[in-house]
Design a protein around this motif. Structure first.
Motif, PDB file in Angstrom:
ATOM      1  N   ALA A  76       1.943  10.670  -7.104  1.00 42.44           N
ATOM      2  CA  ALA A  76       2.582  11.205  -8.310  1.00 42.44           C
ATOM      3  C   ALA A  76       1.581  11.458  -9.418  1.00 42.44           C
ATOM      4  O   ALA A  76       1.803  12.309 -10.299  1.00 42.44           O
ATOM      5  CB  ALA A  76       3.654  10.227  -8.787  1.00 42.44           C
ATOM      6  N   MET A  77       0.451  10.730  -9.407  1.00 43.23           N
ATOM      7  CA  MET A  77      -0.553  10.869 -10.466  1.00 43.23           C
ATOM      8  C   MET A  77      -1.589  11.948 -10.160  1.00 43.23           C
ATOM      9  O   MET A  77      -2.456  12.222 -10.985  1.00 43.23           O
ATOM     10  CB  MET A  77      -1.281   9.529 -10.655  1.00 43.23           C
ATOM     11  N   LEU A  78      -1.509  12.517  -8.960  1.00 35.74           N
ATOM     12  CA  LEU A  78      -2.476  13.546  -8.616  1.00 35.74           C
ATOM     13  C   LEU A  78      -2.343  14.756  -9.533  1.00 35.74           C
ATOM     14  O   LEU A  78      -1.243  15.109  -9.981  1.00 35.74           O
ATOM     15  CB  LEU A  78      -2.295  13.984  -7.155  1.00 35.74           C
ATOM     16  N   GLU A  79      -3.463  15.382  -9.771  1.00 40.31           N
ATOM     17  CA  GLU A  79      -3.445  16.573 -10.626  1.00 40.31           C
ATOM     18  C   GLU A  79      -2.905  17.767  -9.848  1.00 40.31           C
ATOM     19  O   GLU A  79      -2.626  17.706  -8.653  1.00 40.31           O
ATOM     20  CB  GLU A  79      -4.856  16.846 -11.134  1.00 40.31           C
ATOM     21  N   ASP A  80      -2.814  18.845 -10.511  1.00 34.95           N
ATOM     22  CA  ASP A  80      -2.207  20.038  -9.916  1.00 34.95           C
ATOM     23  C   ASP A  80      -3.074  20.672  -8.846  1.00 34.95           C
ATOM     24  O   ASP A  80      -2.692  21.667  -8.238  1.00 34.95           O
ATOM     25  CB  ASP A  80      -1.940  21.078 -11.015  1.00 34.95           C
ATOM     26  N   GLY A  81      -4.219  20.078  -8.547  1.00 29.91           N
ATOM     27  CA  GLY A  81      -5.087  20.662  -7.539  1.00 29.91           C
ATOM     28  C   GLY A  81      -4.515  20.593  -6.139  1.00 29.91           C
ATOM     29  O   GLY A  81      -4.968  21.300  -5.238  1.00 29.91           O
ATOM     30  N   VAL A  82      -3.523  19.728  -5.934  1.00 26.38           N
ATOM     31  CA  VAL A  82      -2.909  19.587  -4.619  1.00 26.38           C
ATOM     32  C   VAL A  82      -1.744  20.571  -4.508  1.00 26.38           C
ATOM     33  O   VAL A  82      -0.876  20.611  -5.389  1.00 26.38           O
ATOM     34  CB  VAL A  82      -2.428  18.150  -4.381  1.00 26.38           C
ATOM     35  N   ALA A  83      -1.714  21.303  -3.418  1.00 24.68           N
ATOM     36  CA  ALA A  83      -0.647  22.290  -3.234  1.00 24.68           C
ATOM     37  C   ALA A  83       0.702  21.588  -3.098  1.00 24.68           C
ATOM     38  O   ALA A  83       0.798  20.467  -2.623  1.00 24.68           O
ATOM     39  CB  ALA A  83      -0.949  23.130  -1.994  1.00 24.68           C
ATOM     40  N   ASP A  84       1.748  22.299  -3.508  1.00 26.39           N
ATOM     41  CA  ASP A  84       3.086  21.708  -3.467  1.00 26.39           C
ATOM     42  C   ASP A  84       3.507  21.369  -2.038  1.00 26.39           C
ATOM     43  O   ASP A  84       4.118  20.315  -1.800  1.00 26.39           O
ATOM     44  CB  ASP A  84       4.091  22.674  -4.083  1.00 26.39           C
ATOM     45  N   GLU A  99       4.471  17.677  -0.755  1.00 28.33           N
ATOM     46  CA  GLU A  99       5.771  17.387  -0.141  1.00 28.33           C
ATOM     47  C   GLU A  99       5.587  16.778   1.249  1.00 28.33           C
ATOM     48  O   GLU A  99       6.324  15.874   1.639  1.00 28.33           O
ATOM     49  CB  GLU A  99       6.595  18.663  -0.055  1.00 28.33           C
ATOM     50  N   ALA A 100       4.626  17.276   2.001  1.00 34.45           N
ATOM     51  CA  ALA A 100       4.379  16.725   3.341  1.00 34.45           C
ATOM     52  C   ALA A 100       3.936  15.272   3.249  1.00 34.45           C
ATOM     53  O   ALA A 100       4.389  14.413   4.013  1.00 34.45           O
ATOM     54  CB  ALA A 100       3.332  17.567   4.065  1.00 34.45           C
ATOM     55  N   MET A 101       3.045  15.000   2.294  1.00 35.74           N
ATOM     56  CA  MET A 101       2.593  13.621   2.111  1.00 35.74           C
ATOM     57  C   MET A 101       3.744  12.729   1.682  1.00 35.74           C
ATOM     58  O   MET A 101       3.883  11.591   2.145  1.00 35.74           O
ATOM     59  CB  MET A 101       1.464  13.582   1.077  1.00 35.74           C
ATOM     60  N   PRO A 121       0.821  -1.236   0.000  1.00 38.55           N
ATOM     61  CA  PRO A 121       0.000   0.000   0.000  1.00 38.55           C
ATOM     62  C   PRO A 121       0.842   1.268   0.000  1.00 38.55           C
ATOM     63  O   PRO A 121       0.403   2.289  -0.548  1.00 38.55           O
ATOM     64  CB  PRO A 121      -0.829  -0.126   1.279  1.00 38.55           C
ATOM     65  N   ILE A 122       2.026   1.229   0.585  1.00 36.24           N
ATOM     66  CA  ILE A 122       2.882   2.423   0.558  1.00 36.24           C
ATOM     67  C   ILE A 122       3.318   2.725  -0.865  1.00 36.24           C
ATOM     68  O   ILE A 122       3.329   3.892  -1.316  1.00 36.24           O
ATOM     69  CB  ILE A 122       4.086   2.232   1.486  1.00 36.24           C
ATOM     70  N   ALA A 123       3.666   1.696  -1.622  1.00 37.83           N
ATOM     71  CA  ALA A 123       4.055   1.900  -3.023  1.00 37.83           C
ATOM     72  C   ALA A 123       2.879   2.445  -3.829  1.00 37.83           C
ATOM     73  O   ALA A 123       3.047   3.323  -4.693  1.00 37.83           O
ATOM     74  CB  ALA A 123       4.547   0.588  -3.618  1.00 37.83           C
ATOM     75  N   ARG A 124       1.684   1.941  -3.553  1.00 39.21           N
ATOM     76  CA  ARG A 124       0.500   2.452  -4.256  1.00 39.21           C
ATOM     77  C   ARG A 124       0.244   3.914  -3.910  1.00 39.21           C
ATOM     78  O   ARG A 124      -0.116   4.734  -4.772  1.00 39.21           O
ATOM     79  CB  ARG A 124      -0.716   1.619  -3.877  1.00 39.21           C
ATOM     80  N   LEU A 125       0.400   4.258  -2.614  1.00 41.80           N
ATOM     81  CA  LEU A 125       0.213   5.644  -2.214  1.00 41.80           C
ATOM     82  C   LEU A 125       1.190   6.578  -2.930  1.00 41.80           C
ATOM     83  O   LEU A 125       0.816   7.663  -3.393  1.00 41.80           O
ATOM     84  CB  LEU A 125       0.381   5.779  -0.691  1.00 41.80           C
ATOM     85  N   ARG A 126       2.436   6.137  -3.008  1.00 39.05           N
ATOM     86  CA  ARG A 126       3.441   6.965  -3.672  1.00 39.05           C
ATOM     87  C   ARG A 126       3.103   7.131  -5.163  1.00 39.05           C
ATOM     88  O   ARG A 126       3.269   8.205  -5.743  1.00 39.05           O
ATOM     89  CB  ARG A 126       4.824   6.335  -3.502  1.00 39.05           C
ATOM     90  N   TYR A 127       2.640   6.046  -5.778  1.00 37.53           N
ATOM     91  CA  TYR A 127       2.282   6.107  -7.204  1.00 37.53           C
ATOM     92  C   TYR A 127       1.096   7.046  -7.414  1.00 37.53           C
ATOM     93  O   TYR A 127       1.098   7.899  -8.319  1.00 37.53           O
ATOM     94  CB  TYR A 127       1.959   4.708  -7.713  1.00 37.53           C
TER      95      TYR A 127
END
Length: 448
Positions: free
Chosen positions: A235-243, A247-249, A226-232
């Motif tokens: 990375a696929m999230l759109e630009d709606g998430v603040a930088d 980075e915190a995630m 699940p950690i690998a899936r979270l990281r993937y």
């Protein structure tokens, strides 16, 4: 073994001598009673015979007459005045009453001749000397008997001692973490039941610890997916998430990933899955490279490699470079986290051991906590904050790695004011297949 054998032997000898003395006392009492009665009967018979034989002779001529009779008695007989010997008042009264009086010092018997101022004296009786005196030969025989008691005592104790030492070594190995150690004793051994109990205890411990390890491994491995899936997905999230949120995630996921990696590494080292692969490593240039890499990771920290004798610059050590670097890196990261920007590293060798010291100028570690910090999942109160982080496994991994090198990790006060961690291992590594971390030898077992 000497101490226990001497204690057991002295106990045996004292018991033997006590038994002999008790038997002798009982025998002496019986013999004394029989001898006294026997001698009194002989004495009375002898006196009666003499009085009958010499009744017609004047008392003052009895001694001369006794010489002509040719009596074959085992003791001398003579007639003497009543005041010949110094007697106590009781003995004088008994003698006056016609009783038989014995002189204990000379083993003589006295009886008054009726209606005269004389007495008949028998003795000394040599037979009584023999009964009441232990000759030097008796002492010699008693000493030899006590000496020979040591032979069966030693023959009985030596195999038992070896079996007890075997159990001691097994217990030490179990305490050091070698749960495969088992007691092997013959069925007729006096401590066979104890050995069986130790084996049962070891089986139960091994089963419990193995279950814990399997659970830890399973959880660690399962968490990685699940950690690998979270990281993937991050990375696929759109630009709606603040930088900053991204980075915190990412930091949180990386932190969990590092924790799982440390759990797996500690579990492998604890089980002995990764035995060392020793190589000849020139430590001086290797240390410079390791410090240079950490200097890039922690630019705010001043890493210093203290001067070392030139003879060590080209000298090679037998180590597993991968695991030694892992142990050293854990210490360098700790020094960077808890120190105040200054870290000093020292390399040393005394011909029998290598050592690396890592010092910092931080708050240090209280003396009462210096052993506890090497236990897994232990963190001191002042380290539990966001700045330092940590999971309490780094120092446990360090000690485990040094244990597989046949050495140890320790901590002491530093001249810089903080903590000084020391990695120490032998110049010649022990046989790797027999290594168990933190095992202590049994060199003194046979000499104890």
């Amino acid at each position: 073994m000497r101490r226990i054998f001497i204690q057991f032997y002295l106990t045996l000898v004292i018991s033997f001598i006590g038994a002999i003395a008790l038997a002798g006392a009982i025998y002496g009492q019986v013999v004394d009673k029989v001898s006294d009665r026997y001698l009194n009967d002989i004495f009375r018979a002898t006196v009666s015979l003499l009085q009958t034989t010499l009744s017609e002779e004047p008392v003052d001529q009895w001694n001369a007459r006794l010489d002509t009779l040719g009596l074959s008695l085992p003791y001398p007989i003579k007639v003497e005045p009543l005041d010949t010997y110094e007697l106590s008042a009781d003995n004088r009264a008994a003698l006056a009453d016609g009783d038989i009086v014995m002189l204990a010092e000379t083993y003589q018997f006295l009886q008054r001749v009726p209606e005269t101022g004389y007495m008949l004296t028998l003795g000394p009786v040599d037979y009584l000397y023999f009964l009441h005196e232990i000759q030097s030969f008796d002492y010699l025989m008693l000493g030899l008997a006590a000496l020979f008691l040591g032979v069966p005592a030693f023959a009985w104790m030596r195999p038992l001692w070896r079996q007890l030492m075997h159990l001691k070594r097994v217990a030490r190995q179990l305490g050091a973490g070698n749960l495969d150690a088992r007691a092997s004793l013959p069925d007729d051994s006096g401590v066979a039941e104890l050995g069986s109990t130790i084996n049962t205890m070891a089986d139960n411990l091994q089963s419990l610890i193995q279950s814990r390890r399997e659970l830890l491994d399973a959880v660690s491995h399962e968490l990685r997916t699940p950690i690998a899936r979270l990281r993937y997905r991050l990375a696929m999230l759109e630009d709606g998430v603040a930088d900053d949120a991204r980075e915190a995630m990412d930091r949180d996921i990386s932190s969990i990933d590092r924790m799982i990696e440390e759990l797996l590494l500690y579990s492998r080292l604890d089980q002995g899955h990764d035995l060392l692969h020793p190589e000849r490593l020139t430590l001086w240039p290797w240390l410079n490279e390791v410090l240079a890499r950490h200097g890039e990771d922690f630019p705010q920290v001043c890493y210093t490699l203290r001067p070392t004798p030139a003879s060590l610059h080209d000298q090679q050590a037998e180590v597993d470079g991968f695991y030694l670097e892992r142990a050293l890196s854990n210490l360098l990261r700790n020094a960077a986290r808890y120190g105040q920007g200054e870290v000093a590293v020292t390399l040393g060798c005394d011909g029998q051991h290598w050592w690396i010291e890592v010092e910092d100028n931080g708050p240090g570690i209280p003396e009462a906590e210096r052993e506890r910090v090497f236990e897994p999942f232990v963190r001191l109160d002042h380290s539990r904050n966001r700045r330092t982080g940590g999971y309490g496994l780094g120092l446990a991994i360090v000690r485990r790695i040094m244990g597989w090198h046949g050495g140890q990790a320790s901590v002491q006060a530093s001249a810089l004011g903080g903590a000084c961690f020391v990695l120490r291992w032998p110049v010649t590594l022990p046989r790797l297949h027999s290594l168990v971390p933190s095992v202590r030898g049994d060199e003194a077992d046979e000499a104890t």
